[in-house]
Design a protein around this motif. Structure first.
Motif, short mmCIF file in Angstrom:
data_model
loop_
_atom_site.label_atom_id
_atom_site.label_comp_id
_atom_site.label_asym_id
_atom_site.label_seq_id
_atom_site.Cartn_x
_atom_site.Cartn_y
_atom_site.Cartn_z
N ARG A 1 0.87 -1.27 -0.07
CA ARG A 1 0.07 0.11 0.04
C ARG A 1 0.77 0.99 0.10
O ARG A 1 1.90 1.10 0.36
CB ARG A 1 -0.87 -0.12 1.52
CG ARG A 1 -2.13 -1.10 1.09
CD ARG A 1 -2.96 -0.84 2.35
NE ARG A 1 -3.78 -2.08 2.59
CZ ARG A 1 -3.65 -2.73 3.79
NH1 ARG A 1 -3.32 -2.40 4.84
NH2 ARG A 1 -4.53 -4.02 3.74
N GLU A 2 0.19 2.33 -0.48
CA GLU A 2 0.80 3.60 -0.51
C GLU A 2 1.48 4.01 0.85
O GLU A 2 0.65 3.81 1.91
CB GLU A 2 0.23 4.80 -0.88
CG GLU A 2 0.63 5.88 -1.47
CD GLU A 2 -0.58 6.89 -1.81
OE1 GLU A 2 -1.30 6.57 -2.47
OE2 GLU A 2 -0.26 8.09 -1.51
N GLY A 3 2.56 4.28 1.12
CA GLY A 3 3.20 4.52 2.37
C GLY A 3 4.08 3.17 3.07
O GLY A 3 4.61 3.40 4.02
N SER B 1 -8.02 0.49 -0.40
CA SER B 1 -7.11 -0.28 -0.53
C SER B 1 -7.90 -1.77 -1.01
O SER B 1 -6.80 -2.59 -1.44
CB SER B 1 -6.21 -0.70 0.65
OG SER B 1 -6.98 -1.16 1.57
#
Ligand code: 5GP
Length: 190
Positions: A45-47, A142
């Motif tokens: 996931r982003e981050g 997500s």
């Protein structure tokens, strides 16, 4: 302090906000280290960073570690998505002289509690409702339809396990939930 390090288990249905609580606790307690789980989840996931949030492994790599008995516990949490706590991870954190904190699903949390007994504090983070969970998961963006449904089904069954934990924290408000968590952690560590 390998023998004295304690275990703080945070378990909850996906989307209950336990990761946010754990992150806040980590920023306040330098003597607590995050147990970085291994996973074969194939989306990052982003981050998220490999080696910080998770050790991202291929399915084959993960299965090899199961075979070599490198896990304290592991589970196929979702279809083909394995998650597990590595023995080496606990040793790493205890050797640093810190206590370990876990962000883990309900079954894994109870499994660790069973193995470590009074050395572990098992905290269940309760979302206000399954509907709130669904809204949070959708907002996070997500999941696709299938994995969203999979997470909601799992959450519904996990909600029933709250009473098996040492304490239950309701996460209707993050600041309040963190305050409550701190109170239990301070009592337990002192
Ligand atoms: P996510 O994909 O949302 O990061 O994690 C899915 C679920 O797996 C969450 O409930 C998370 O807490 C759980 N999980 C993360 N690490 C572990 C682990 O090491 N063992 C087990 N049993 N579950 C884990």
């Amino acid at each position: 302090m390998s023998k004295k390090g304690k275990l703080l288990i945070f378990s909850a249905p996906s989307g209950a906000g336990k990761t946010s609580i754990v992150k806040r606790i980590l920023s306040k307690y330098p003597n607590i280290g995050f147990s970085i789980s291994a996973t074969s989840r194939n989306t990052i996931r982003e981050g998220e960073q490999n080696g910080k949030d998770y050790y991202f492994l291929t399915l084959d790599e993960f299965k090899k570690k199961i075979k070599n008995e490198e896990f304290v516990e592991w589970e196929e949490v979702y279809d083909k998505a394995f998650y597990g706590t590595l023995k080496s991870e606990l040793e790493r954190i205890w050797t640093e002289g810190r206590h370990v904190i876990f962000d883990i699903d309900v079954k894994g949390g109870l499994n660790i509690k069973k193995q470590y007994g009074d050395r572990a504090l098992a905290i269940f983070v309760q979302p206000p409702s399954v509907q709130t969970l669904e809204e949070r998961l959708k907002k996070r963006g997500s999941e696709n339809d299938k994995s969203l449904q999979e997470r909601i089904n799992k959450a519904e069954s996990e909600m029933k396990y709250a009473s098996h934990f040492d304490v239950v924290i309701e996460n209707d408000n993050l600041d309040h939930a963190v305050q409550e968590a701190e109170k239990y952690i301070n009592e337990f560590l002192n």
